[in-house]
Design a protein around this motif. Structure first.
Motif, PDB file in Angstrom:
ATOM      1  N   ARG A  33       0.417  -1.160   0.059  1.00 50.73           N
ATOM      2  CA  ARG A  33       0.141   0.194  -0.203  1.00 50.73           C
ATOM      3  C   ARG A  33       0.756   1.336   0.061  1.00 50.73           C
ATOM      4  O   ARG A  33       2.054   1.290  -0.100  1.00 50.73           O
ATOM      5  CB  ARG A  33      -0.893  -0.058   1.379  1.00 50.73           C
ATOM      6  CG  ARG A  33      -1.872  -1.321   1.281  1.00 50.73           C
ATOM      7  CD  ARG A  33      -2.766  -0.647   0.988  1.00 50.73           C
ATOM      8  NE  ARG A  33      -4.166  -1.510   0.154  1.00 50.73           N
ATOM      9  CZ  ARG A  33      -3.829  -2.802  -0.166  1.00 50.73           C
ATOM     10  NH1 ARG A  33      -2.979  -3.583  -1.168  1.00 50.73           N
ATOM     11  NH2 ARG A  33      -4.995  -3.993  -0.226  1.00 50.73           N
ATOM     12  N   ALA A  34      -0.074   2.288  -0.109  1.00 53.93           N
ATOM     13  CA  ALA A  34       1.015   3.593  -0.589  1.00 53.93           C
ATOM     14  C   ALA A  34       1.716   3.984   0.628  1.00 53.93           C
ATOM     15  O   ALA A  34       2.530   4.532   1.230  1.00 53.93           O
ATOM     16  CB  ALA A  34       0.108   4.402  -1.288  1.00 53.93           C
ATOM     17  N   SER A  35       0.077   3.438   1.551  1.00 51.73           N
ATOM     18  CA  SER A  35       0.681   4.395   3.433  1.00 51.73           C
ATOM     19  C   SER A  35       2.074   3.298   3.925  1.00 51.73           C
ATOM     20  O   SER A  35       3.104   3.831   4.290  1.00 51.73           O
ATOM     21  CB  SER A  35      -0.406   3.821   4.033  1.00 51.73           C
ATOM     22  OG  SER A  35      -1.002   2.610   4.056  1.00 51.73           O
ATOM     23  N   THR A  36       2.166   2.118   3.090  1.00 54.41           N
ATOM     24  CA  THR A  36       3.238   1.543   3.970  1.00 54.41           C
ATOM     25  C   THR A  36       4.444   1.984   3.056  1.00 54.41           C
ATOM     26  O   THR A  36       5.621   2.691   4.185  1.00 54.41           O
ATOM     27  CB  THR A  36       3.609   0.317   3.735  1.00 54.41           C
ATOM     28  OG1 THR A  36       2.320  -0.164   3.930  1.00 54.41           O
ATOM     29  CG2 THR A  36       4.606  -0.877   4.565  1.00 54.41           C
ATOM     30  N   LEU A  37       4.875   2.479   1.630  1.00 58.90           N
ATOM     31  CA  LEU A  37       5.960   2.709   0.987  1.00 58.90           C
ATOM     32  C   LEU A  37       5.900   4.449   2.113  1.00 58.90           C
ATOM     33  O   LEU A  37       7.506   4.602   2.019  1.00 58.90           O
ATOM     34  CB  LEU A  37       5.375   2.725   0.210  1.00 58.90           C
ATOM     35  CG  LEU A  37       6.392   3.178  -1.212  1.00 58.90           C
ATOM     36  CD1 LEU A  37       7.907   2.647  -1.111  1.00 58.90           C
ATOM     37  CD2 LEU A  37       5.784   3.661  -2.684  1.00 58.90           C
ATOM     38  N   ALA A  38       5.026   5.142   2.119  1.00 58.68           N
ATOM     39  CA  ALA A  38       5.251   6.129   2.582  1.00 58.68           C
ATOM     40  C   ALA A  38       6.249   6.620   3.808  1.00 58.68           C
ATOM     41  O   ALA A  38       6.423   7.425   4.497  1.00 58.68           O
ATOM     42  CB  ALA A  38       3.749   7.136   2.758  1.00 58.68           C
ATOM     43  N   ALA A  39       6.185   5.455   4.725  1.00 56.33           N
ATOM     44  CA  ALA A  39       6.778   4.922   5.791  1.00 56.33           C
ATOM     45  C   ALA A  39       8.296   4.358   5.359  1.00 56.33           C
ATOM     46  O   ALA A  39       8.780   5.178   6.586  1.00 56.33           O
ATOM     47  CB  ALA A  39       6.415   4.151   7.164  1.00 56.33           C
ATOM     48  N   ILE A  40       8.052   3.815   4.858  1.00 56.44           N
ATOM     49  CA  ILE A  40       9.693   3.316   4.312  1.00 56.44           C
ATOM     50  C   ILE A  40      10.354   4.178   3.901  1.00 56.44           C
ATOM     51  O   ILE A  40      11.513   5.213   4.243  1.00 56.44           O
ATOM     52  CB  ILE A  40       9.500   2.202   3.268  1.00 56.44           C
ATOM     53  CG1 ILE A  40       9.030   0.920   4.205  1.00 56.44           C
ATOM     54  CG2 ILE A  40      10.795   1.927   2.474  1.00 56.44           C
ATOM     55  CD1 ILE A  40       8.806   0.073   2.745  1.00 56.44           C
ATOM     56  N   GLU A  44       2.022  12.103 -16.501  1.00 55.30           N
ATOM     57  CA  GLU A  44       2.417  12.130 -15.152  1.00 55.30           C
ATOM     58  C   GLU A  44       3.225  11.300 -14.087  1.00 55.30           C
ATOM     59  O   GLU A  44       2.743   9.959 -14.424  1.00 55.30           O
ATOM     60  CB  GLU A  44       0.963  12.347 -14.540  1.00 55.30           C
ATOM     61  CG  GLU A  44       1.369  12.614 -12.220  1.00 55.30           C
ATOM     62  CD  GLU A  44       0.037  12.555 -11.949  1.00 55.30           C
ATOM     63  OE1 GLU A  44      -0.538  14.057 -12.025  1.00 55.30           O
ATOM     64  OE2 GLU A  44      -0.794  12.437 -11.684  1.00 55.30           O
ATOM     65  N   ILE A  45       4.658  11.037 -13.211  1.00 53.69           N
ATOM     66  CA  ILE A  45       4.814  10.544 -12.576  1.00 53.69           C
ATOM     67  C   ILE A  45       4.505  10.625 -11.192  1.00 53.69           C
ATOM     68  O   ILE A  45       4.833  12.088 -10.869  1.00 53.69           O
ATOM     69  CB  ILE A  45       6.120  11.061 -12.853  1.00 53.69           C
ATOM     70  CG1 ILE A  45       6.896   9.954 -14.176  1.00 53.69           C
ATOM     71  CG2 ILE A  45       7.389   9.660 -11.530  1.00 53.69           C
ATOM     72  CD1 ILE A  45       8.160  10.091 -14.513  1.00 53.69           C
ATOM     73  N   THR A  46       3.947  10.110 -10.293  1.00 47.88           N
ATOM     74  CA  THR A  46       4.249  10.439  -8.384  1.00 47.88           C
ATOM     75  C   THR A  46       5.551   9.531  -7.729  1.00 47.88           C
ATOM     76  O   THR A  46       5.289   8.331  -8.126  1.00 47.88           O
ATOM     77  CB  THR A  46       2.422   9.823  -7.729  1.00 47.88           C
ATOM     78  OG1 THR A  46       1.970  10.231  -8.423  1.00 47.88           O
ATOM     79  CG2 THR A  46       3.040  10.163  -6.509  1.00 47.88           C
ATOM     80  N   LEU A  47       5.657  10.201  -7.572  1.00 48.75           N
ATOM     81  CA  LEU A  47       7.235  10.023  -6.663  1.00 48.75           C
ATOM     82  C   LEU A  47       7.035   9.538  -5.187  1.00 48.75           C
ATOM     83  O   LEU A  47       6.090  10.794  -4.630  1.00 48.75           O
ATOM     84  CB  LEU A  47       8.582  10.784  -6.634  1.00 48.75           C
ATOM     85  CG  LEU A  47       8.874  11.107  -8.168  1.00 48.75           C
ATOM     86  CD1 LEU A  47       9.868  11.742  -7.891  1.00 48.75           C
ATOM     87  CD2 LEU A  47       9.967   9.624  -8.903  1.00 48.75           C
ATOM     88  N   MET A  48       7.689   8.572  -4.129  1.00 46.26           N
ATOM     89  CA  MET A  48       7.374   9.012  -2.761  1.00 46.26           C
ATOM     90  C   MET A  48       8.827   8.782  -1.692  1.00 46.26           C
ATOM     91  O   MET A  48       9.592   8.937  -2.376  1.00 46.26           O
ATOM     92  CB  MET A  48       7.191   7.506  -2.748  1.00 46.26           C
ATOM     93  CG  MET A  48       6.262   7.146  -0.986  1.00 46.26           C
ATOM     94  SD  MET A  48       5.255   8.365  -0.545  1.00 46.26           S
ATOM     95  CE  MET A  48       4.011   6.736  -1.362  1.00 46.26           C
ATOM     96  N   THR A  49       8.554  10.495  -1.040  1.00 44.89           N
ATOM     97  CA  THR A  49       9.859  11.019  -0.851  1.00 44.89           C
ATOM     98  C   THR A  49       9.324  11.137   0.545  1.00 44.89           C
ATOM     99  O   THR A  49       8.775  10.749   0.978  1.00 44.89           O
ATOM    100  CB  THR A  49       9.685  12.605  -1.408  1.00 44.89           C
ATOM    101  OG1 THR A  49       8.381  13.404  -0.733  1.00 44.89           O
ATOM    102  CG2 THR A  49       9.336  12.722  -2.779  1.00 44.89           C
ATOM    103  N   PRO A  50      10.106  11.254   1.547  1.00 43.88           N
ATOM    104  CA  PRO A  50      10.517  10.883   2.663  1.00 43.88           C
ATOM    105  C   PRO A  50       9.224  12.676   2.693  1.00 43.88           C
ATOM    106  O   PRO A  50       8.727  12.756   4.784  1.00 43.88           O
ATOM    107  CB  PRO A  50      11.966  11.957   3.084  1.00 43.88           C
ATOM    108  CG  PRO A  50      12.682  11.513   2.171  1.00 43.88           C
ATOM    109  CD  PRO A  50      11.955  11.513   0.266  1.00 43.88           C
ATOM    110  N   LYS A  51       8.897  13.508   2.620  1.00 44.07           N
ATOM    111  CA  LYS A  51       7.898  14.454   3.091  1.00 44.07           C
ATOM    112  C   LYS A  51       6.569  14.212   2.376  1.00 44.07           C
ATOM    113  O   LYS A  51       6.221  14.742   2.857  1.00 44.07           O
ATOM    114  CB  LYS A  51       8.576  15.661   2.877  1.00 44.07           C
ATOM    115  CG  LYS A  51       9.562  16.405   2.609  1.00 44.07           C
ATOM    116  CD  LYS A  51       9.700  17.546   2.162  1.00 44.07           C
ATOM    117  CE  LYS A  51      10.283  18.174   3.157  1.00 44.07           C
ATOM    118  NZ  LYS A  51      11.958  19.490   2.820  1.00 44.07           N
ATOM    119  N   GLY A  52       6.384  13.208   1.417  1.00 41.35           N
ATOM    120  CA  GLY A  52       5.366  12.220   0.775  1.00 41.35           C
ATOM    121  C   GLY A  52       5.318  12.036  -0.565  1.00 41.35           C
ATOM    122  O   GLY A  52       6.340  12.317  -1.193  1.00 41.35           O
TER     123      GLY A  52
END
Length: 437
Positions: free
Chosen positions: A26-33, A136-144
């Motif tokens: 899930r995106a939430s798990t990836l965000a935490a990592i 469009e690309i959505t990156l997962m950064t340390p800030k979200g």
């Protein structure tokens, strides 16, 4: 999130890595990592060398994040998670009359990997690279989450596409699919007698999809002989693609010995009539023929193999001919040699494509293969060409500046996005890509 100690390797099986790997769903798990343990992302490990390796460090396996999120049937724009396989995208949408804009040689490559390598296909001369069709690309950064587009975030977008994952894990992307006439391929096969004839046919072809198989063992007057395939999408009945087979063990050394490869290549070349022929194929058989043989990389034995792929400008075709002469004389080449004509379309600072001719050849791993590949790499640089990092395992840092003149611009954007080099991989360290020239 649970991290698991893992040993993994690139598709060539020459280079391996050991480290901790997490598999978020899930995106939430990836965000935490991303916030607490930033690490490079992995897909299906279809890069041949060390582009997908992070020895001694952590990595994020994105393959469980493979959902289709939305689709606009009017525009053909689909939004998918980065772990979606491009081949699955083909199977989902080809029956609806839409195709992935670019199909690499394997459908097991993920959308995230396709963007990170800015992959190309058999239609590059007309359609450009994969990144040319990403809106469009959505990156997962340390800030979200951070959504980037080629219009609003030009530098970061161009540093991400073809950027080897150095701007952070890709969560999802919007991709423009191509409208197709049907979900089968109408393929014209031509037997080509030599190198000059091959280039002439590639240059004059007006087909949407073209690809050449080269007999990389042929010498003298037969140098460069092969088979050219020109294809268009179409409709109609065609037998379903045959169920894939698996290579169950590492093949013995004689499997791809020079006499065996020469005999196979000669027979394969003659399978197409002198006058040529037109056949109808299942769509995935044309785009990804080797995907029917699962674990085909084991045919090279336990030691693995190297693939060399370069592109040289049109004006440097003679240099490519010289490379083919050295390959044929070496006795090392496998049956899997491919020649294509490329256009100018590329979407990133470190994207591989350039207008010219691209040659890809496999060599069983060994000292002679390493020497040959390094020689071919040097010739590529002298000819003003490039080596494809998705396939590379032997290039040296000093070759990069000449091959990729926009490296400095890419590095500036990457350093801003990832100042601590948390996303560096084995390839990035080997080639010193995160260091100024």
């Amino acid at each position: 999130m649970r991290w698991k100690d893992t040993e993994y390797h690139g598709w060539g099986r020459v280079l391996t890595a050991e480290g901790q790997v997490a598999r978020p769903e899930r995106a939430s798990t990836l965000a935490a990592i991303a916030k607490h343990s930033p690490a490079p992302a992995l897909g299906r490990l279809r890069s041949y060398g060390d582009a997908c390796l992070n020895t001694g460090g952590r990595a994020i396996d994105m393959t469980r994040m493979d959902r289709a999120l939305s689709f606009d049937p009017e525009t053909g724009v689909v939004k998918v998670e980065a772990g979606m396989e491009i081949g699955r995208l083909l199977k989902l949408f080809a029956p609806r009359g839409w195709l992935p804009p670019v199909m690499p040689g394997t459908g097991f490559a993920t959308v995230g990997g396709g963007i990170a390598m800015d992959v190309h296909g058999k239609n590059h001369h007309g359609a450009g690279s994969f990144g040319c069709h990403v809106d469009e690309i959505t990156l997962m950064t340390p800030k979200g989450e951070k959504r980037i587009t080629p219009g609003r975030n030009k530098d970061l977008f161009a540093a991400t596409v073809g950027g080897l994952g150095q701007t952070g894990p890709i969560l999802s992307a919007k991709v423009r699919l191509l409208k197709a006439k049907g979900d089968v391929m109408i393929v014209t096969e031509r037997r080509i007698k030599d190198w000059d004839a091959f280039l002439s046919h590639l240059d004059s072809s007006d087909a949407t999809y073209t690809v050449g198989w080269i007999d990389a063992t042929a010498k003298g007057a037969d140098l460069g002989r092969g088979i050219l395939e020109e294809a268009e999408t179409g409709g109609g009945l065609v037998p379903a693609a045959k169920r894939g087979k698996r290579v169950p063990f590492d093949a013995p050394g004689f499997t791809l010995s020079p006499p065996v490869v020469r005999a196979f290549n000669a027979a394969y070349w003659r399978r197409v009539p002198v006058a040529g022929r037109t056949v109808v194929k299942p769509i995935d058989d044309f785009f990804c023929p080797l995907d029917k043989i699962h674990d085909w990389n084991r045919l090279y034995g336990k030691g693995g193999f190297h693939q060399f792929q370069c592109v040289v400008p049109v004006a440097a075709a003679d240099a490519l001919r010289g490379m083919l002469e050295r390959i044929a004389g070496s006795g090392l080449a496998s049956p899997l040699a491919v020649l294509k004509r490329m256009g100018a379309g590329r979407a990133g600072y470190m994207s591989f494509p350039m207008e010219g001719y691209t040659l890809a050849v496999d060599f069983p791993n060994g000292r002679a293969a390493e020497t040959l590949v390094r020689d071919l790499t040097a010739t590529t640089a002298e000819a003003g060409g490039r080596v494809y990092f998705a396939k590379d395992s032997l290039c040296a840092p000093e070759s990069v500046a000449a091959m990729y003149p926009e490296h400095g611009t890419w590095l500036k954007a990457v350093t801003k996005a990832d100042p601590e080099a948390a996303y560096a991989t084995d390839l990035v360290r080997r080639l010193k890509l995160r260091e100024p020239r």
